[in-house]
Design an enzyme around this catalytic site. Sequence first.
Site, PDB file in Angstrom:
ATOM      1  N   SER A   6       0.668  -1.176   0.011  1.00 52.96           N
ATOM      2  CA  SER A   6       0.114   0.089  -0.146  1.00 52.96           C
ATOM      3  C   SER A   6       0.897   1.322   0.014  1.00 52.96           C
ATOM      4  CB  SER A   6      -0.978   0.043   1.383  1.00 52.96           C
ATOM      5  OG  SER A   6      -1.691   1.112   1.387  1.00 52.96           O
ATOM      6  N   HIS A  31      -1.304  -0.902  -4.188  1.00 52.91           N
ATOM      7  CA  HIS A  31      -2.341  -0.597  -3.834  1.00 52.91           C
ATOM      8  C   HIS A  31      -2.558   1.257  -3.534  1.00 52.91           C
ATOM      9  CE1 HIS A  31      -6.322  -1.060  -1.410  1.00 52.91           C
ATOM     10  NE2 HIS A  31      -5.884  -0.205  -0.369  1.00 52.91           N
ATOM     11  N   ASP A  33      -4.358   4.100  -1.887  1.00 54.46           N
ATOM     12  CA  ASP A  33      -5.557   4.694  -0.873  1.00 54.46           C
ATOM     13  C   ASP A  33      -5.985   6.147  -1.354  1.00 54.46           C
ATOM     14  OD1 ASP A  33      -6.069   2.253   0.769  1.00 54.46           O
ATOM     15  OD2 ASP A  33      -4.008   2.642   1.441  1.00 54.46           O
ATOM     16  N   MET A  35      -8.132   9.180  -0.185  1.00 59.93           N
ATOM     17  CA  MET A  35      -8.999   9.510   0.981  1.00 59.93           C
ATOM     18  C   MET A  35      -9.477  10.958   0.769  1.00 59.93           C
ATOM     19  SD  MET A  35      -6.769   8.173   4.071  1.00 59.93           S
ATOM     20  CE  MET A  35      -6.124   6.421   4.237  1.00 59.93           C
ATOM     21  N   HIS A  64      -8.207   2.248  -4.317  1.00 63.92           N
ATOM     22  CA  HIS A  64      -9.321   2.214  -3.162  1.00 63.92           C
ATOM     23  C   HIS A  64      -9.689   3.421  -2.755  1.00 63.92           C
ATOM     24  CE1 HIS A  64      -9.973   1.092   1.449  1.00 63.92           C
ATOM     25  NE2 HIS A  64     -10.918   1.149   0.424  1.00 63.92           N
ATOM     26  N   MET A  66     -11.769   5.601  -0.761  1.00 63.93           N
ATOM     27  CA  MET A  66     -12.445   5.854   0.341  1.00 63.93           C
ATOM     28  C   MET A  66     -13.175   7.345   0.490  1.00 63.93           C
ATOM     29  SD  MET A  66      -9.777   4.418   2.905  1.00 63.93           S
ATOM     30  CE  MET A  66      -8.455   4.414   1.479  1.00 63.93           C
ATOM     31  N   MET A 135     -11.954  -4.678   5.169  1.00 67.38           N
ATOM     32  CA  MET A 135     -11.181  -3.782   5.958  1.00 67.38           C
ATOM     33  C   MET A 135     -11.046  -4.282   7.139  1.00 67.38           C
ATOM     34  SD  MET A 135     -10.543  -1.240   3.796  1.00 67.38           S
ATOM     35  CE  MET A 135      -9.455  -0.561   4.841  1.00 67.38           C
ATOM     36  N   ASP A 173      -7.240  -5.589   4.161  1.00 69.81           N
ATOM     37  CA  ASP A 173      -6.657  -4.458   4.392  1.00 69.81           C
ATOM     38  C   ASP A 173      -6.503  -3.477   5.461  1.00 69.81           C
ATOM     39  OD1 ASP A 173      -5.504  -1.872   3.328  1.00 69.81           O
ATOM     40  OD2 ASP A 173      -7.345  -1.261   2.139  1.00 69.81           O
TER      41      ASP A 173
HETATM   42  C1  DX5 Z   1      -6.367   2.159   5.565  1.00 70.32           C
HETATM   43  C2  DX5 Z   1      -5.918   2.020   4.150  1.00 70.32           C
HETATM   44  C3  DX5 Z   1      -4.592   0.848   4.109  1.00 70.32           C
HETATM   45  C4  DX5 Z   1      -3.478   1.400   4.665  1.00 70.32           C
HETATM   46  C5  DX5 Z   1      -3.215   0.177   5.171  1.00 70.32           C
HETATM   47  O1  DX5 Z   1      -7.187   3.150   5.635  1.00 70.32           O
HETATM   48  O2  DX5 Z   1      -7.153   1.621   3.253  1.00 70.32           O
HETATM   49  O3  DX5 Z   1      -4.724   0.406   2.763  1.00 70.32           O
HETATM   50  O4  DX5 Z   1      -2.495   1.726   3.702  1.00 70.32           O
HETATM   51  O5  DX5 Z   1      -1.855   0.303   5.928  1.00 70.32           O
HETATM   52  P1  DX5 Z   1      -1.158  -0.578   7.037  1.00 70.32           P
HETATM   53  O6  DX5 Z   1      -0.701  -1.878   6.236  1.00 70.32           O
HETATM   54  O7  DX5 Z   1      -0.037   0.069   7.722  1.00 70.32           O
HETATM   55  O8  DX5 Z   1      -2.023  -0.799   8.151  1.00 70.32           O
HETATM   56 ZN    ZN Z   2      -6.829   0.492   1.430  1.00 75.38          ZN
END
Ligand code: DX5
Ligand code: ZN
Length: 227
Positions: A6, A31, A33, A35, A64, A66, A135, A173
Amino acid sequence: MIIAPSFLASDFSRVAHEAKRVDRSGADWLHLDIMDGNFVPNISFGPAFVKSVRPHCKKFFDVHLMCEKPDILFEAFVQAGADQMIVHVELGDQVAQLLWKIKSFGKKAGLAINPPTTISNVLPYLDKIDSLLVMTVNPGFGGQEFIYETLPKIQQAAAWRTERKLNFHIGVDGGVNFETCAECARVGANVFVSGTTIFHQRSMKAAVRKMRKIVNAHDPALADLAV
Ligand code: DX5
Ligand code: ZN
């Protein structure tokens, strides 16, 4: 078994370097993320950032989202090089249309589910998705502790996948490390998103190899064959 580092855990001051590390690591997916500061209480990066990563890493880009309104970003992420886009089941009524829109771009479509959301919420969509992302932390931040109460949800999703003869991926994740990845594999997960554990190692290649070895050893399909 798919290992997906990620990028949230990368050093943002060295984007190209970090992307190349992933490219050479032996991992399967990258991956990413996204946000929006609304669906989750944090802001990460957007399509322009992903576009700047793309030339340095040939991996499958797993985006991903969010986000409260992910559809306003689909086209930009397609342009930026996304291979799969994942939306959240918590968006309710919009989900079917969102999945359809992702598919209409010719991209893989995924559905994510937060820890407090009941797994039965994903049932209507299982035959419409390429990936289910369970999640294993409350989304918004990297480096959180794995929530063990999510394991039965993975197990249930895997049972439905077998019963209905479907073949969507089941990803996990959040808080996925060298111990928790084994627990997830044992109950049927096959995509392992891992930020902190994989990026904060001197050798990403060694970390990916180690995680792959552990999850393969806990693959229930192979365990059946061994009996
Ligand atoms: C959390 C994200 C994850 C995050 C995971 O909101 O969706 O993808 O990067 O990170 P680790 O492996 O550090 O928990
Ligand atoms: Zn993620």
